[in-house]
Design a protein around this motif. Structure first.
Motif, PDB file in Angstrom:
ATOM      1  N   THR A 215       0.817  -1.219   0.000  1.00 11.75           N
ATOM      2  CA  THR A 215       0.000   0.000   0.000  1.00 11.75           C
ATOM      3  C   THR A 215       0.848   1.265   0.000  1.00 11.75           C
ATOM      4  O   THR A 215       0.329   2.354  -0.226  1.00 11.75           O
ATOM      5  CB  THR A 215      -0.933   0.029   1.231  1.00 11.75           C
ATOM      6  OG1 THR A 215      -0.136  -0.067   2.427  1.00 11.75           O
ATOM      7  CG2 THR A 215      -1.908  -1.130   1.194  1.00 11.75           C
ATOM      8  N   ARG A 460      -8.262  -8.473   5.090  1.00  5.80           N
ATOM      9  CA  ARG A 460      -7.707  -7.168   5.431  1.00  5.80           C
ATOM     10  C   ARG A 460      -8.825  -6.136   5.321  1.00  5.80           C
ATOM     11  O   ARG A 460      -9.568  -6.096   4.338  1.00  5.80           O
ATOM     12  CB  ARG A 460      -6.587  -6.787   4.465  1.00  5.80           C
ATOM     13  CG  ARG A 460      -5.347  -7.639   4.544  1.00  5.80           C
ATOM     14  CD  ARG A 460      -4.504  -7.317   5.750  1.00  5.80           C
ATOM     15  NE  ARG A 460      -3.943  -5.964   5.698  1.00  5.80           N
ATOM     16  CZ  ARG A 460      -3.308  -5.402   6.727  1.00  5.80           C
ATOM     17  NH1 ARG A 460      -3.198  -6.044   7.878  1.00  5.80           N
ATOM     18  NH2 ARG A 460      -2.801  -4.191   6.617  1.00  5.80           N
ATOM     19  N   SER A 462      -8.635  -3.096   4.733  1.00  8.94           N
ATOM     20  CA  SER A 462      -8.398  -2.166   3.631  1.00  8.94           C
ATOM     21  C   SER A 462      -8.830  -2.726   2.283  1.00  8.94           C
ATOM     22  O   SER A 462      -8.939  -1.977   1.301  1.00  8.94           O
ATOM     23  CB  SER A 462      -6.915  -1.791   3.572  1.00  8.94           C
ATOM     24  OG  SER A 462      -6.118  -2.941   3.341  1.00  8.94           O
ATOM     25  N   GLU A 463      -9.065  -4.049   2.199  1.00  9.60           N
ATOM     26  CA  GLU A 463      -9.465  -4.657   0.932  1.00  9.60           C
ATOM     27  C   GLU A 463     -10.983  -4.673   0.739  1.00  9.60           C
ATOM     28  O   GLU A 463     -11.465  -4.970  -0.350  1.00  9.60           O
ATOM     29  CB  GLU A 463      -8.919  -6.084   0.845  1.00  9.60           C
ATOM     30  CG  GLU A 463      -7.390  -6.132   0.780  1.00  9.60           C
ATOM     31  CD  GLU A 463      -6.849  -7.538   0.909  1.00  9.60           C
ATOM     32  OE1 GLU A 463      -7.655  -8.504   0.840  1.00  9.60           O
ATOM     33  OE2 GLU A 463      -5.632  -7.691   1.083  1.00  9.60           O
ATOM     34  N   ASP A 464     -11.729  -4.378   1.777  1.00  5.50           N
ATOM     35  CA  ASP A 464     -13.186  -4.328   1.654  1.00  5.50           C
ATOM     36  C   ASP A 464     -13.613  -3.133   0.796  1.00  5.50           C
ATOM     37  O   ASP A 464     -12.928  -2.107   0.743  1.00  5.50           O
ATOM     38  CB  ASP A 464     -13.829  -4.201   3.029  1.00  5.50           C
ATOM     39  CG  ASP A 464     -13.600  -5.418   3.907  1.00  5.50           C
ATOM     40  OD1 ASP A 464     -13.087  -6.436   3.396  1.00  5.50           O
ATOM     41  OD2 ASP A 464     -13.918  -5.351   5.110  1.00  5.50           O
ATOM     42  N   ALA A 476     -11.431 -10.122   0.834  1.00  2.00           N
ATOM     43  CA  ALA A 476     -10.411 -11.125   1.150  1.00  2.00           C
ATOM     44  C   ALA A 476     -11.038 -12.485   1.444  1.00  2.00           C
ATOM     45  O   ALA A 476     -10.594 -13.522   0.939  1.00  2.00           O
ATOM     46  CB  ALA A 476      -9.574 -10.660   2.330  1.00  2.00           C
ATOM     47  N   ARG A 479     -12.437 -13.910  -1.720  1.00  2.71           N
ATOM     48  CA  ARG A 479     -11.361 -14.407  -2.596  1.00  2.71           C
ATOM     49  C   ARG A 479     -10.943 -15.822  -2.191  1.00  2.71           C
ATOM     50  O   ARG A 479     -10.775 -16.694  -3.052  1.00  2.71           O
ATOM     51  CB  ARG A 479     -10.165 -13.457  -2.515  1.00  2.71           C
ATOM     52  CG  ARG A 479      -8.896 -13.988  -3.160  1.00  2.71           C
ATOM     53  CD  ARG A 479      -7.772 -12.975  -3.069  1.00  2.71           C
ATOM     54  NE  ARG A 479      -6.482 -13.602  -3.342  1.00  2.71           N
ATOM     55  CZ  ARG A 479      -5.713 -14.137  -2.409  1.00  2.71           C
ATOM     56  NH1 ARG A 479      -6.090 -14.134  -1.140  1.00  2.71           N
ATOM     57  NH2 ARG A 479      -4.553 -14.691  -2.740  1.00  2.71           N
ATOM     58  N   VAL A 494      -8.403 -11.510  -8.290  1.00  3.31           N
ATOM     59  CA  VAL A 494      -8.733 -10.217  -7.691  1.00  3.31           C
ATOM     60  C   VAL A 494     -10.243 -10.042  -7.780  1.00  3.31           C
ATOM     61  O   VAL A 494     -10.845 -10.248  -8.842  1.00  3.31           O
ATOM     62  CB  VAL A 494      -8.022  -9.065  -8.425  1.00  3.31           C
ATOM     63  CG1 VAL A 494      -8.468  -7.716  -7.872  1.00  3.31           C
ATOM     64  CG2 VAL A 494      -6.508  -9.216  -8.310  1.00  3.31           C
ATOM     65  N   ASN A 579      -0.815  -7.394  -5.007  1.00  2.00           N
ATOM     66  CA  ASN A 579      -1.149  -6.026  -4.656  1.00  2.00           C
ATOM     67  C   ASN A 579      -2.419  -5.688  -5.435  1.00  2.00           C
ATOM     68  O   ASN A 579      -2.368  -5.278  -6.592  1.00  2.00           O
ATOM     69  CB  ASN A 579      -0.004  -5.091  -5.041  1.00  2.00           C
ATOM     70  CG  ASN A 579      -0.228  -3.669  -4.574  1.00  2.00           C
ATOM     71  OD1 ASN A 579      -1.364  -3.217  -4.452  1.00  2.00           O
ATOM     72  ND2 ASN A 579       0.851  -2.953  -4.322  1.00  2.00           N
ATOM     73  N   PHE A 580      -3.560  -5.921  -4.812  1.00  2.00           N
ATOM     74  CA  PHE A 580      -4.849  -5.837  -5.506  1.00  2.00           C
ATOM     75  C   PHE A 580      -5.087  -4.458  -6.115  1.00  2.00           C
ATOM     76  O   PHE A 580      -5.574  -4.332  -7.240  1.00  2.00           O
ATOM     77  CB  PHE A 580      -5.985  -6.201  -4.553  1.00  2.00           C
ATOM     78  CG  PHE A 580      -5.810  -7.544  -3.904  1.00  2.00           C
ATOM     79  CD1 PHE A 580      -5.989  -8.701  -4.638  1.00  2.00           C
ATOM     80  CD2 PHE A 580      -5.433  -7.655  -2.582  1.00  2.00           C
ATOM     81  CE1 PHE A 580      -5.810  -9.948  -4.066  1.00  2.00           C
ATOM     82  CE2 PHE A 580      -5.249  -8.895  -1.997  1.00  2.00           C
ATOM     83  CZ  PHE A 580      -5.436 -10.037  -2.735  1.00  2.00           C
ATOM     84  N   ARG A 581      -4.768  -3.433  -5.367  1.00  2.00           N
ATOM     85  CA  ARG A 581      -5.006  -2.071  -5.847  1.00  2.00           C
ATOM     86  C   ARG A 581      -4.226  -1.793  -7.129  1.00  2.00           C
ATOM     87  O   ARG A 581      -4.756  -1.225  -8.086  1.00  2.00           O
ATOM     88  CB  ARG A 581      -4.614  -1.073  -4.757  1.00  2.00           C
ATOM     89  CG  ARG A 581      -4.908   0.372  -5.093  1.00  2.00           C
ATOM     90  CD  ARG A 581      -4.503   1.282  -3.958  1.00  2.00           C
ATOM     91  NE  ARG A 581      -5.140   0.888  -2.700  1.00  2.00           N
ATOM     92  CZ  ARG A 581      -4.851   1.436  -1.516  1.00  2.00           C
ATOM     93  NH1 ARG A 581      -3.947   2.393  -1.452  1.00  2.00           N
ATOM     94  NH2 ARG A 581      -5.465   1.032  -0.430  1.00  2.00           N
TER      95      ARG A 581
END
Length: 605
Positions: A215, A460, A462-464, A476, A479, A494, A579-581
């Motif tokens: 991130t 995580r 932050s992944e929501d 997450a 996934r 992803v 790194n999904f983003r």
């Protein structure tokens, strides 16, 4: 199902506060803690000096170093470091992967209080990743840097940021101003190694470990002697067989990562075991070497990530002799990094029962680079993957539940860092007003009414993300479930849908499994088009949808990506995590295509 590996039953205390937060602590007492890693080395050099500590492949066999030989070489290298004036303010950057000399240098530095900074070898070997290497160099300002081979790492060791740094190499060849590792082994009688060793305390920084940087730019985690020594006491408290039998592992997990470099390496050293370095990896073209290494020597504990276990399972199924030797003395199968697919879990159980009529402890734990790492562990047998257990001895978990009892997790304990290297702002932001480390992870109780059943990882925070409807999607956890649904065709994926009406998937394919199924993949501008594969994916997603309800979990479309994850472009970290983003940003055109109902190469419900 018969299980004979010794285990410690879960025993935790749950305290529900008036503000809704929950505290979890272990009912067991933290066992004796060694002050320094060097104490472990002295202990086993005295008790079992001729026993192999560390080994790497050499020709058809192994280069093996005993505990007494390791101690002697560590002290010699430590003297050479001291003679150069090195100390706590002069880190050593380790730029290459696992190896005996890498291990000796690490222990020598720790022996006299010199921090090491192991970074992913990809940062040096891939020119496009040199930016990450430069960031690490500029952050920690090393006085020395080590590589195994000066010619192989030639492009990295001439980086301008290393201009005034002494370069040490095991294989110097024709390189210019490079110090031979053998010269460090010569030692130096002008310095007092014993006095330097005596000055090392539990609070001495042993390593600066770089975070994954998924991130932001990687941060340097100040890893002290105490953090590592406490963590091994916690692991031995939870896994009593570690003290009963010296562990032996054949392990590839990289030492720049806390799992391989602190958890596994130190487990062997703390308990007088044998560490055989596997120079293979769970990727095409290198995994045959892993199977060869396991055929030469087998361990009684096996560590891996889910992909590695999946490939190992297939290898064991094909080789009866290896299967027999692999399982006959196996105490534990330990996965981390992601949830182990249930079919792989059951595959190992089946083979173990066939070989010896019993199943080893199959388990996982939870932690982060900042927690040294193990903080929770599933220390008693369970029947399924995905459970990460209960707090370890000395740890207090602070759980902040939402309305569905999904809990944000914070932690406090002697294995947790004091802060990041030269970054007081991020350090302050990482701890709450009670001193709990804010992990950013979420968990859920297996049974809300029985904390001893343990917890499962739930992603995580932050992944929501939210759909246009305002519905939250817990990406997450979704996934992990979908990786199992789409196995073995999806190597990773992803989850998409932020600010859209539907959930979609971007799938990184397992090409070998797809080809084995007889499907042909054709590249169409970054996406694979294969009508038979897409029909298979659609069928699986429809079958799954029949058992789900609500837009927060219903997947309506998927695309199969033709280009693998890119380390250079930051789509995958050096630790192998997506790194999904970055994937979503870099492949924005494919995200648009995914939601275009008229586009080709899309599986749609």
């Amino acid at each position: 199902m018969k299980r004979t590996t010794e285990f410690l039953k879960h025993a935790v205390t749950r305290t529900d506060r008036d503000d809704g937060t929950i505290l979890l602590t272990s009912d067991y007492t933290l066992g004796p803690v060694t002050d320094r890693t060097g104490d472990w080395l002295h202990n086993w050099a005295d008790k079992a000096g001729d026993r192999v500590f560390i080994a790497e492949r050499s020709g058809a066999g192994w280069r093996e170093e005993s505990y007494i030989a390791t101690l002697q070489k560590v002290r010699a290298i430590a003297a050479s470091l001291l003679a150069r004036g090195m100390g706590p303010e002069n880190p050593i950057l380790i730029m290459s992967g696992n190896g005996v000399d890498h291990g000796l240098l690490t222990l020598a530095a720790q022996y006299v209080g010199v921090p090491t900074v192991p970074v992913a070898e990809q940062y040096s070997l891939i020119t496009g990743a040199h930016g990450r290497l430069q960031h690490a160099i500029e952050l920690v300002r090393p006085k020395m840097a080590y590589v195994i081979d000066a010619e192989q790492y030639a492009a990295a060791i001439v980086h301008p940021a290393l201009k005034d740094v002494e370069i040490v190499a095991t294989r110097k060849r024709q390189a210019g101003n490079v110090t031979s590792f053998d010269s460090l082994l010569a030692g130096d009688n002008s310095v007092d190694v014993d006095a330097a060793f005596a000055s090392v305390t539990p609070d001495t920084v042993a390593k600066i470990l770089m975070t994954s940087g998924s991130t932001s730019l990687p941060k340097g985690v100040l890893t002290t002697q105490k953090m590592m020594c406490v963590n091994q006491a916690q692991l031995a408290d939870s896994l009593p067989f570690l003290r009963a039998r010296p562990p032996r592992i054949v392990d590839w997990l990289p030492w720049n990562h806390v799992f391989g470099g602190s958890h596994n390496f130190n487990m062997i050293l703390a308990n007088g075991g044998n560490l055989y370095i596997d120079d293979g990896k769970p990727v095409k073209g290198l995994f045959d070497r892993t199977l060869e290494n396991h055929a030469l020597i087998t361990g009684n504990i096996v560590f891996n990530v889910p992909m590695g276990f999946s490939m190992l399972l297939e290898g064991l199924r094909k080789d009866a002799d290896l299967r027999q030797r692999f399982f006959e003395n196996l105490d534990m199968v330990f996965y981390a990094g992601a949830s182990l697919p249930q079919d792989v879990w059951e595959g190992f159980e089946t083979l173990a029962m066939e070989v010896k009529g019993e199943v080893p402890l199959m388990t996982s734990s939870w932690g982060l680079t900042e927690t040294a790492p193990a903080t929770m562990i599933q220390q008693e047998p369970t029947e399924s993957s995905g459970v990460i257990g209960v707090p370890m001895t000395g740890v207090t978990l602070k759980l902040i539940p939402d309305s569905d009892m999904r809990c944000e997790v914070r932690a406090k304990g002697p294995n947790i860092m004091d802060g990041y290297f030269e970054d007081p702002e991020k350090t302050a932001a990482t701890f709450d007003d009670e001193g709990f480390f804010i992990t950013g992870d979420a968990m859920a109780f297996i049974d809300p009414n029985d904390a001893n059943r343990g917890m499962r990882f739930d992603g995580r925070l932050s992944e929501d993300f939210k759909l246009q409807s305002g519905t939250w999607v817990r990406a997450a956890g979704l996934r992990l479930e979908l990786l199992s649904t789409l196995a073995p065709f999806a190597a990773d994926l992803v989850v998409t849908g932020q600010d859209r009406n539907e959930i979609g998937l971007m799938i990184f394919p397992n090409r070998e499994a797809i080809q084995a199924a007889g499907y042909t993949l054709d590249d169409d501008n970054g996406a694979y088009v294969c009508p038979k594969l897409l029909a298979d994916l659609e069928l699986r997603l429809k079958e799954r949808a029949a058992g789900t309800s609500g837009s927060s979990t219903r997947v309506t479309r998927a695309i199969v990506l033709a280009e693998p994850q890119s380390l250079v472009d930051g789509e995958i970290t050096a630790k192998g995590n997506l790194n999904f983003r970055t994937v979503l940003i870099r492949r924005a055109e494919l995200v648009t295509r995914l939601y275009n109902n008229d586009a080709t190469g899309i599986a749609k419900l």
